[in-house]
Design an enzyme around this catalytic site. Structure first.
Site, mmCIF file in Angstrom:
data_model
loop_
_atom_site.group_PDB
_atom_site.id
_atom_site.type_symbol
_atom_site.label_atom_id
_atom_site.label_comp_id
_atom_site.label_asym_id
_atom_site.label_seq_id
_atom_site.Cartn_x
_atom_site.Cartn_y
_atom_site.Cartn_z
ATOM 1 N N PRO A 83 0.792 -1.022 -0.014
ATOM 2 C CA PRO A 83 -0.169 0.063 -0.090
ATOM 3 C C PRO A 83 0.844 1.382 -0.181
ATOM 4 C CG PRO A 83 -0.795 -1.494 1.528
ATOM 5 C CD PRO A 83 0.504 -2.249 1.085
ATOM 6 N N CYS A 84 0.355 2.225 -0.968
ATOM 7 C CA CYS A 84 0.966 3.660 -0.943
ATOM 8 C C CYS A 84 0.797 4.562 0.156
ATOM 9 C CB CYS A 84 0.942 3.902 -2.451
ATOM 10 S SG CYS A 84 1.328 2.908 -3.762
#
Length: 423
Positions: free
Chosen positions: A85-86
């Site tokens: 996840p960013c």
């Protein structure tokens, strides 16, 4: 692609976590890897993987849940890869890093100690390369070194790999000490096509007579495509600044179209892009016949959040070459220090003041810069701060706050409460 070392011929295999809709997966497959497993939280993205590669073992659910998959079952895999996840590192967000419940970067690194893959490849947003996360990066490099890996970070632009879009991605590659001397980052091939040249045939495919005129207006490469998340409305091409950049290319960024402009559409019309057009700009080629499952908004998000396949393929090819010991081994360059303050505090057996840290790092940073680094450190690490004998504050580095598999970590509660909104 095969591994011929020792006279054996074996297919190189990859386990991919947070696999999304297959941008990285397709690139790694084209580079020569066979998927032993792909794990993805979003059910519709997982359906896309199954739709295109029904022979793959695709698991749906939280990648850190051993009920979904057991990492120990894949010990000795050739490559562990993923696009974790960013949001924890995104410049557009709060940059909570290790304090963000969605952060899986450190957890993925810890998998190397359990699975012992020959190589690791993780990609994330450009924000992870910022000074804010220098200590986080240093921790990752040091931890991989402890586990016996040689690691390096590199900021790569999709446009340097023949993808007509800016899209910077920060990539970590780590290999075993035996294989690392054979790895080198891929050479770049700057894109030669503008948005107009890439999409003109699709723009004219529904009868629009002025597609050629539009293509001359769309005379640059695309800004970074933003896939968004389940928390935010429908599909569009990003925040206000991105929409302005699209408007300069003659594109309406306020949504995604169901079809190209029909015959009779005015000449000076700013069309919206279709999902198929966005996929082209992400590097997908029509002859790959990759299909996306779900309705338009879901399909757009799958495409928009993907790692461009040509970038993944280029890196994957270099990892394949390293695992096969192709070419002459290279002398390993001296490791880059991402955060000297973290390094000093980690090695210290006592609390240190800013002046003492300054002396230890021999003036590499100013006292003001050290103070800022300490503030960043305290967001990702526990820090014991107390007055010294000279009445200055002294700092003693504590534990890393990131999720690395702890049963009592707040991540579990967060995921249980907001599962439907996590993407």
């Amino acid at each position: 692609m095969f591994d011929f070392r020792g006279g054996l011929m074996t297919q190189l295999r990859v386990v991919e976590i947070c696999a999304g809709a297959g941008g990285q997966a397709l690139g790694l497959e084209r580079a020569g890897f066979e998927h032993a497993l792909a794990v993805e939280l979003d059910a519709m993205a997982a359906e896309t993987l199954k739709l295109n590669r029904p022979e793959w073992d695709v698991r749906v659910g939280d990648v850190a849940d051993t009920a979904v998959w057991n990492p120990a079952d894949f010990t000795g895999i050739d490559l562990l890869a993923g696009g974790v996840p960013c949001p924890p590192f995104s410049i557009a967000g709060k940059q909570l890093g290790a304090k963000d419940e969605r952060d899986l970067f450190a957890w993925a690194v810890e998998l190397c100690g359990l699975m012992r893959p020959r190589a690791l490849m993780l990609e994330n947003v450009r924000g992870l390369s910022a000074p804010r996360f220098s200590a986080y990066r240093q921790h990752v490099l040091d931890r991989l070194s402890e586990l016996g890996y040689v690691a390096d970070w590199r900021l790569l632009q999709a446009s340097d790999f023949n993808v007509p879009q800016l899209r910077p991605r920060f990539v970590l590659v780590a290999l075993s000490a035996e294989d690392a001397p054979y790895f080198s980052w891929p050479e770049t091939t700057p894109v030669q096509r503008t948005v107009g040249e890439e999409l003109v045939d699709l723009m004219r495919s529904n009868g629009w007579e002025h597609a050629e005129h539009w293509s001359r207006r769309a005379n640059k490469i695309a800004p970074t495509i933003v896939g968004g998340s389940k928390k935010h409305g429908g599909a569009d091409l990003g925040p206000t600044r991105a929409k302005r950049a699209w408007a300069e290319l003659g594109v309406d960024g306020l949504g995604v179209a169901d079809a190209p402009p029909p015959a009779g559409t005015p000449e000076h019309f700013n069309p919206k892009l279709t999902v198929e057009m966005v996929a082209r700009l992400q590097g997908w080629r029509d002859d790959w016949n990759w299909r996306f499952a779900g309705r338009k908004t879901s399909r757009y998000r799958q495409v928009g959040n993907a790692f461009p396949p040509p970038v993944a393929e280029a890196i994957g090819q270099r990892i394949v070459a390293a695992l096969n010991h192709v070419g002459e081994p290279r002398l390993q360059s001296e490791a880059v220090t991402h955060d000297a303050v973290y390094r000093v505090l980690r090695a210290a057996d006592r609390p240190l003041t800013i002046d003492q840290i300054f002396q230890e790092i021999d003036g590499v940073l100013t006292r003001e810069e050290i103070d800022l680094r300490l503030k960043h450190l305290m967001r990702d690490f526990d820090m014991n701060v107390k007055p010294s004998r000279s009445n200055e504050l002294a700092f003693k580095l504590g534990g890393f706050r990131a999720f690395i598999g702890q049963d009592d970590h707040v991540r579990h509660e967060y995921l249980a409460q907001k599962r439907s909104k996590v993407s």
